[in-house]
Scaffold this motif. Structure first.
Motif: not given
Length: 119
Positions: A32-34, A53-56, A68-71, A85-91
């Motif tokens: 999912x992208x959030x 996978x990407x973002x936080x 949670x951050x990448x990884x 909650x994701x401030x920017x796009x997160x995968x």
């Protein structure tokens, strides 16, 4: 079966629309992208694993939060009220039992049925 998470993320076009990419026994693996927040909800009988996978993303709980951050990965315990909650796009990759409802018993305009997630 061979899959590629990055290729699967390319097929996700809407935020908060998990997509089932595999099944392992009675667990679905979803991508999912959030962005923004989902809604406060819980899953009474199912734990839910988030892997970034990407973002936080910040998983808000009543009185606390986990970022949670990448990884990073984190298991949301069954029965625990939470709001991602994701401030920017997160995968994210989600691993959860096949019976898990997207937003538990809460229904919003962002809620996706299992049929939508399998499409």
């Amino acid at each position: 079966m061979i899959g590629n998470f990055l290729s699967e993320f390319e097929k996700v076009t809407d935020y908060w629309s998990p997509r089932v990419v595999a099944q392992v026994n009675d667990q679905y693996v979803k991508v999912a992208k959030i962005k923004g927040d989902l809604t406060w909800h819980k899953h009474d009988d199912e734990d839910e694993l988030f892997y970034v996978v990407q973002g936080s993303v910040t998983i808000e709980y009543e009185g606390e939060a986990v970022t949670l951050n990448k990884g990073d990965f984190h298991v949301v315990p069954k029965g625990k009220m939470h709001n991602p909650v994701a401030e920017e796009e997160c995968w994210i990759v989600l691993v959860e039992p096949v019976a898990t409802k997207h937003t538990g018993d809460v229904v919003t305009e962002k809620t996706k049925s299992l049929e939508d997630q399998l499409a």
